[in-house]
Design a protein around this motif. Structure first.
Motif, mmCIF file in Angstrom:
data_model
loop_
_atom_site.group_PDB
_atom_site.id
_atom_site.type_symbol
_atom_site.label_atom_id
_atom_site.label_comp_id
_atom_site.label_asym_id
_atom_site.label_seq_id
_atom_site.Cartn_x
_atom_site.Cartn_y
_atom_site.Cartn_z
ATOM 1 N N TYR A 184 47.555 51.549 25.372
ATOM 2 C CA TYR A 184 47.108 50.532 24.567
ATOM 3 C C TYR A 184 48.211 49.656 23.742
ATOM 4 O O TYR A 184 48.490 48.347 23.745
ATOM 5 N N LEU A 185 48.968 50.541 22.859
ATOM 6 C CA LEU A 185 50.116 50.020 22.239
ATOM 7 C C LEU A 185 51.187 49.333 22.931
ATOM 8 O O LEU A 185 51.798 48.572 22.806
ATOM 9 N N PHE A 186 51.466 49.882 24.216
ATOM 10 C CA PHE A 186 52.583 49.427 25.094
ATOM 11 C C PHE A 186 51.896 48.228 25.736
ATOM 12 O O PHE A 186 52.737 47.277 25.514
ATOM 13 N N ARG A 187 50.726 47.978 26.337
ATOM 14 C CA ARG A 187 50.126 46.708 26.555
ATOM 15 C C ARG A 187 50.342 45.547 25.336
ATOM 16 O O ARG A 187 50.453 44.320 25.702
ATOM 17 N N LYS A 188 50.205 45.928 24.070
ATOM 18 C CA LYS A 188 50.398 45.136 23.080
ATOM 19 C C LYS A 188 51.794 44.558 22.743
ATOM 20 O O LYS A 188 51.982 43.864 21.940
ATOM 21 N N GLY A 189 52.629 45.443 23.423
ATOM 22 C CA GLY A 189 53.846 45.005 23.554
ATOM 23 C C GLY A 189 54.926 45.638 22.496
ATOM 24 O O GLY A 189 56.097 45.351 22.000
ATOM 25 N N PHE A 190 54.427 46.643 22.149
ATOM 26 C CA PHE A 190 55.280 47.603 21.223
ATOM 27 C C PHE A 190 56.165 48.336 21.949
ATOM 28 O O PHE A 190 55.833 48.734 23.054
ATOM 29 N N LYS A 191 57.496 48.801 21.575
ATOM 30 C CA LYS A 191 58.746 49.408 22.357
ATOM 31 C C LYS A 191 58.043 50.842 22.546
ATOM 32 O O LYS A 191 57.429 51.350 21.496
ATOM 33 N N SER A 192 58.457 51.265 23.598
ATOM 34 C CA SER A 192 57.893 52.638 23.860
ATOM 35 C C SER A 192 58.760 53.652 22.934
ATOM 36 O O SER A 192 58.107 54.723 22.530
ATOM 37 N N GLU A 193 60.105 53.504 22.521
ATOM 38 C CA GLU A 193 60.579 54.554 21.536
ATOM 39 C C GLU A 193 59.874 54.134 20.298
ATOM 40 O O GLU A 193 59.592 55.503 19.755
ATOM 41 N N ASN A 194 59.466 53.279 19.928
ATOM 42 C CA ASN A 194 58.901 53.194 18.700
ATOM 43 C C ASN A 194 57.408 53.799 18.577
ATOM 44 O O ASN A 194 56.953 54.378 17.815
ATOM 45 N N ILE A 195 56.693 53.558 19.789
ATOM 46 C CA ILE A 195 55.468 54.509 19.805
ATOM 47 C C ILE A 195 55.614 55.851 19.862
ATOM 48 O O ILE A 195 55.165 56.405 19.222
ATOM 49 N N LYS A 196 56.579 56.305 20.747
ATOM 50 C CA LYS A 196 56.907 57.618 20.618
ATOM 51 C C LYS A 196 57.139 58.215 19.308
ATOM 52 O O LYS A 196 56.616 59.277 18.660
ATOM 53 N N ASN A 197 58.044 57.420 18.608
ATOM 54 C CA ASN A 197 58.477 58.157 17.104
ATOM 55 C C ASN A 197 57.319 58.045 16.238
ATOM 56 O O ASN A 197 57.061 58.968 15.536
ATOM 57 N N ALA A 198 56.423 57.095 16.270
ATOM 58 C CA ALA A 198 55.253 56.998 15.487
ATOM 59 C C ALA A 198 54.269 58.019 16.032
ATOM 60 O O ALA A 198 53.752 58.687 14.835
ATOM 61 N N ILE A 199 54.201 58.388 16.881
ATOM 62 C CA ILE A 199 53.155 59.283 17.336
ATOM 63 C C ILE A 199 53.691 60.593 16.905
ATOM 64 O O ILE A 199 52.855 61.651 16.367
ATOM 65 N N LEU A 200 55.029 61.011 16.989
ATOM 66 C CA LEU A 200 55.525 62.215 16.548
ATOM 67 C C LEU A 200 55.291 62.313 14.931
ATOM 68 O O LEU A 200 55.099 63.208 14.433
ATOM 69 N N ASP A 201 55.556 61.191 14.237
ATOM 70 C CA ASP A 201 55.474 61.159 12.940
ATOM 71 C C ASP A 201 54.053 61.428 12.558
ATOM 72 O O ASP A 201 53.664 62.252 11.710
ATOM 73 N N TYR A 202 52.988 60.942 13.302
ATOM 74 C CA TYR A 202 51.693 61.212 13.130
ATOM 75 C C TYR A 202 51.108 62.690 13.380
ATOM 76 O O TYR A 202 50.597 63.281 12.519
ATOM 77 N N GLU A 203 51.712 63.168 14.503
ATOM 78 C CA GLU A 203 51.462 64.507 14.622
ATOM 79 C C GLU A 203 52.117 65.336 13.869
ATOM 80 O O GLU A 203 51.205 66.478 13.296
ATOM 81 N N TYR A 204 53.314 65.220 13.184
ATOM 82 C CA TYR A 204 53.901 65.866 12.229
ATOM 83 C C TYR A 204 53.088 65.939 11.022
ATOM 84 O O TYR A 204 52.588 66.849 10.309
ATOM 85 N N LEU A 205 52.648 64.800 10.526
ATOM 86 C CA LEU A 205 51.733 64.588 9.130
ATOM 87 C C LEU A 205 50.356 65.326 9.439
ATOM 88 O O LEU A 205 49.950 65.861 8.381
ATOM 89 N N ASN A 206 49.794 65.145 10.393
ATOM 90 C CA ASN A 206 48.597 65.824 10.651
ATOM 91 C C ASN A 206 48.891 67.507 10.734
ATOM 92 O O ASN A 206 47.793 68.095 10.138
ATOM 93 N N ASN A 207 49.744 68.035 11.327
ATOM 94 C CA ASN A 207 50.012 69.327 11.004
ATOM 95 C C ASN A 207 50.355 69.870 9.659
ATOM 96 O O ASN A 207 49.884 71.013 9.652
ATOM 97 N N LYS A 208 51.053 69.096 9.305
ATOM 98 C CA LYS A 208 51.142 69.424 7.900
ATOM 99 C C LYS A 208 50.161 69.323 7.006
ATOM 100 O O LYS A 208 50.130 70.189 5.984
#
Length: 111
Positions: free
Chosen positions: A84-108
């Motif tokens: 979905y985010l890729f179709r919206k035009g977000f850069k794949s690298e930024n998607i990956k980094n944001a998801i990693l941050d999200y997962e880190y915050l959830n695990n924390k």
């Protein structure tokens, strides 16, 4: 011609200001910002100059927007969300980094 010569109409300045303001007030992807400037008939040369000028801030902005989107959702299907985010035009690298941050915050939060 008078307006152009006296820089009353200045597409380069407009593109720079548009990107700057978008980073403060909008929640669009870089692609969406680029399309909005094209709709206003801004030359690609000026759009690219503006995007290069704010490249670091734009990447940071995109990751913040994506992270905000992820935080609003429950039970996220990562693959569908990435698509979905890729179709919206977000850069794949930024998607990956944001998801990693999200997962880190959830695990924390769980620990």
């Amino acid at each position: 011609e008078y307006l152009l010569e006296n820089k009353i109409i200045d597409d380069k300045s407009y593109a720079l200001n548009y990107i700057h303001d978008a980073l403060l007030f909008k929640r669009n992807s870089i692609f969406e910002l680029k399309m909005k400037l094209r709709e206003k008939k801004i030359d690609d040369e000026y759009i690219n100059i503006a995007l290069e000028e704010y490249e670091d801030k734009i990447n940071e902005y995109e990751q913040k927007v994506i992270l905000g989107y992820l935080k609003q959702r429950k039970n996220i299907d990562i693959l569908k969300t990435k698509a979905y985010l890729f179709r919206k035009g977000f850069k794949s690298e930024n998607i990956k980094n944001a998801i990693l941050d999200y997962e880190y915050l959830n695990n924390k939060d769980k620990n």
